[in-house]
Write a protein that holds these residues in place. Structure first.
Motif, PDB file in Angstrom:
ATOM      1  N   SER A  41       0.814  -1.225   0.000  1.00  0.00           N
ATOM      2  CA  SER A  41       0.000   0.000   0.000  1.00  0.00           C
ATOM      3  C   SER A  41       0.842   1.267   0.000  1.00  0.00           C
ATOM      4  O   SER A  41       0.357   2.321   0.378  1.00  0.00           O
ATOM      5  CB  SER A  41      -0.958   0.031   1.193  1.00  0.00           C
ATOM      6  N   THR A  42       2.116   1.192  -0.439  1.00  0.00           N
ATOM      7  CA  THR A  42       3.004   2.357  -0.366  1.00  0.00           C
ATOM      8  C   THR A  42       3.965   2.374  -1.546  1.00  0.00           C
ATOM      9  O   THR A  42       4.460   1.333  -1.969  1.00  0.00           O
ATOM     10  CB  THR A  42       3.815   2.345   0.946  1.00  0.00           C
ATOM     11  N   PHE A  66       4.579   7.480  -0.409  1.00  0.00           N
ATOM     12  CA  PHE A  66       3.270   7.881  -0.903  1.00  0.00           C
ATOM     13  C   PHE A  66       2.322   6.704  -0.686  1.00  0.00           C
ATOM     14  O   PHE A  66       2.534   5.612  -1.238  1.00  0.00           O
ATOM     15  CB  PHE A  66       3.323   8.247  -2.387  1.00  0.00           C
ATOM     16  N   ASN A  67       1.279   6.922   0.110  1.00  0.00           N
ATOM     17  CA  ASN A  67       0.302   5.868   0.375  1.00  0.00           C
ATOM     18  C   ASN A  67      -0.635   5.723  -0.817  1.00  0.00           C
ATOM     19  O   ASN A  67      -1.232   6.707  -1.280  1.00  0.00           O
ATOM     20  CB  ASN A  67      -0.500   6.195   1.639  1.00  0.00           C
ATOM     21  N   VAL A  75      -3.914   4.891  -2.908  1.00  0.00           N
ATOM     22  CA  VAL A  75      -5.347   5.005  -2.669  1.00  0.00           C
ATOM     23  C   VAL A  75      -6.090   4.404  -3.860  1.00  0.00           C
ATOM     24  O   VAL A  75      -5.501   4.118  -4.905  1.00  0.00           O
ATOM     25  CB  VAL A  75      -5.762   6.477  -2.460  1.00  0.00           C
ATOM     26  N   THR A 130      -2.242   8.504  -5.273  1.00  0.00           N
ATOM     27  CA  THR A 130      -1.767   8.394  -3.900  1.00  0.00           C
ATOM     28  C   THR A 130      -2.467   9.439  -3.046  1.00  0.00           C
ATOM     29  O   THR A 130      -3.231  10.273  -3.553  1.00  0.00           O
ATOM     30  CB  THR A 130      -0.240   8.594  -3.817  1.00  0.00           C
ATOM     31  N   ASP A 131      -2.194   9.399  -1.741  1.00  0.00           N
ATOM     32  CA  ASP A 131      -2.805  10.372  -0.846  1.00  0.00           C
ATOM     33  C   ASP A 131      -2.248  11.772  -1.032  1.00  0.00           C
ATOM     34  O   ASP A 131      -2.859  12.743  -0.597  1.00  0.00           O
ATOM     35  CB  ASP A 131      -2.621   9.922   0.606  1.00  0.00           C
ATOM     36  N   ALA A 132      -1.091  11.917  -1.677  1.00  0.00           N
ATOM     37  CA  ALA A 132      -0.494  13.228  -1.942  1.00  0.00           C
ATOM     38  C   ALA A 132      -0.708  13.670  -3.384  1.00  0.00           C
ATOM     39  O   ALA A 132       0.048  14.483  -3.897  1.00  0.00           O
ATOM     40  CB  ALA A 132       1.002  13.197  -1.628  1.00  0.00           C
TER      41      ALA A 132
END
Length: 378
Positions: free
Chosen positions: A78-79, A91-92, A94, A149-151
């Protein structure tokens, strides 16, 4: 499980162009060498300052080359992990579509990186003029893969896009397996936990009064009660430890299965992938995806001040115009050093960050060169 013990599912080889990656450090190093030579010829405090500036520019060039060549990208559970000299970013991942964007040819999307004027980019960038993304591109590839990603989305120029997509799929399957294990653990009600039937325990003896000596029977009953409470606490702790060990073993098994699936994935086949058609912007601006001829012309224009300053220096030397007093010779050398290498570096910086100011930088440098030449040959 700490971050240091998390095993990467796959290492992603990035597309690299050593010639493009070394171009910016080479220009900076050349500017530093020329500034140091000019300071040595100039002498005095101004010359020492110029030599120090040349040394600083040379160190920046070496640091930039080390940063670019140390970039590594790994896919973990997940990363996305991006490592380079002095930085370790995560970066996670998503939920969202993984898309391919064309940067060359018809329908190419406009990409404007914050850093990377020579066909590669690393760090924040803008896609199609308005979307903020993170760019990992070390070669002028035709396409990039956008990963949510979350970012924000991360644009990756991988050496094998199929390998990158397979690694992302393996990471998604591992995360799904971990979510299923966690959901099953949460779904077990507490009343279904198997416990030993309670045994009949005789009522505890009354607490002894303060200052009274316990009899033998009271002492035995008190010891039995304390032993029962200790055994119950140890049993509960052992059950909790077993549940935690089972959950950790299930997570490790899921990670090993995903790594085995990624390693056993077949080698990507070379085939032509249809590009996503994106309308061209109406206002053409210089970018990484610009035509090759336009990019070459811009680099040649950036080198005009350096070539002109070198030619003027050679002409003045041959004509004997540099046989001046010490103070005048220092000023002439400093002027030519600033007009040539400094103006070339300023033009490259303007092309990377402020393309509309590149013409202003070149015109200013040529005007200063004309004034210097008039002063030398007057």
């Amino acid at each position: 499980m700490s971050d240091e013990t998390v095993a990467a599912i796959a290492h992603i080889p990035l597309a690299r162009s050593a010639r493009r990656m070394l171009a910016a450090p080479a220009v900076l190093l050349l500017a530093g060498v020329l500034a140091a030579i000019g300071g040595w010829l100039l002498g005095g405090l101004a010359g020492i300052g110029l030599m120090v500036a040349g040394g600083v520019i040379g160190l920046l060039a070496v640091n930039l080359s080390l940063i670019v060549f140390s970039v590594r990208l790994d896919v973990e559970v997940s990363t996305l992990r991006l490592r380079r000299l002095g930085s370790d970013q995560r970066f996670n991942l998503v939920r969202g579509p993984v898309t391919r964007v064309a940067l060359r040819g018809e329908g190419a999307a406009r990409l404007r990186p914050r850093f990377g004027a020579l066909g590669w980019g690393l760090g924040p960038a803008r896609l199609r003029g308005d979307e903020r993304i993170q760019l990992v591109r070390l070669a002028p590839t035709d396409t990039v893969i956008l990963v949510p990603t979350d970012a924000g989305r991360v644009a990756i120029a991988a050496a094998s896009e199929q390998h990158l997509i397979a690694a992302l799929g393996a990471a998604a399957r591992v995360q799904q397996r971990l979510d299923q294990v966690a959901a099953r653990a949460r779904s077990v009600p507490l009343d279904r936990v198997v416990q030993e039937p309670p045994r009949a325990v005789p009522p505890p003896p009354p607490e002894p009064e303060a200052g009274r000596v316990l009899t033998g029977i009271e002492r035995v009953r008190l010891e039995e009660r304390l032993a029962a409470e200790r055994a119950a606490a140890l049993s509960a702790a052992e059950g909790e430890r077993r549940r935690a060990a089972e959950e950790a073993a299930a997570a490790a098994q899921a990670t090993r299965e995903a790594a085995a699936m990624a390693a056993a994935a077949p080698a990507p086949r070379e085939r032509r992938i249809p590009r996503i058609a994106v309308p061209r912007p109406r206002v053409p601006l210089p970018s990484v995806g610009a035509p090759r001829r336009q990019v070459v012309i811009e680099y040649l224009l950036a080198a005009v001040p350096l070539a002109a300053a070198t030619a003027l220096w050679a002409a003045a030397t041959l004509a004997g115009r540099l046989d001046l007093p010490e103070s005048s010779a220092r000023l002439a050398a400093l002027s030519l050093a600033l007009i040539g290498p400094a103006a070339a570096v300023a033009a490259l910086v303007a092309r990377a960050w402020f393309p509309r100011l590149m013409g202003l930088v070149l015109v200013t440098a040529l005007c200063a060169l004309l004034l210097t030449g008039r002063a030398l040959f007057a």
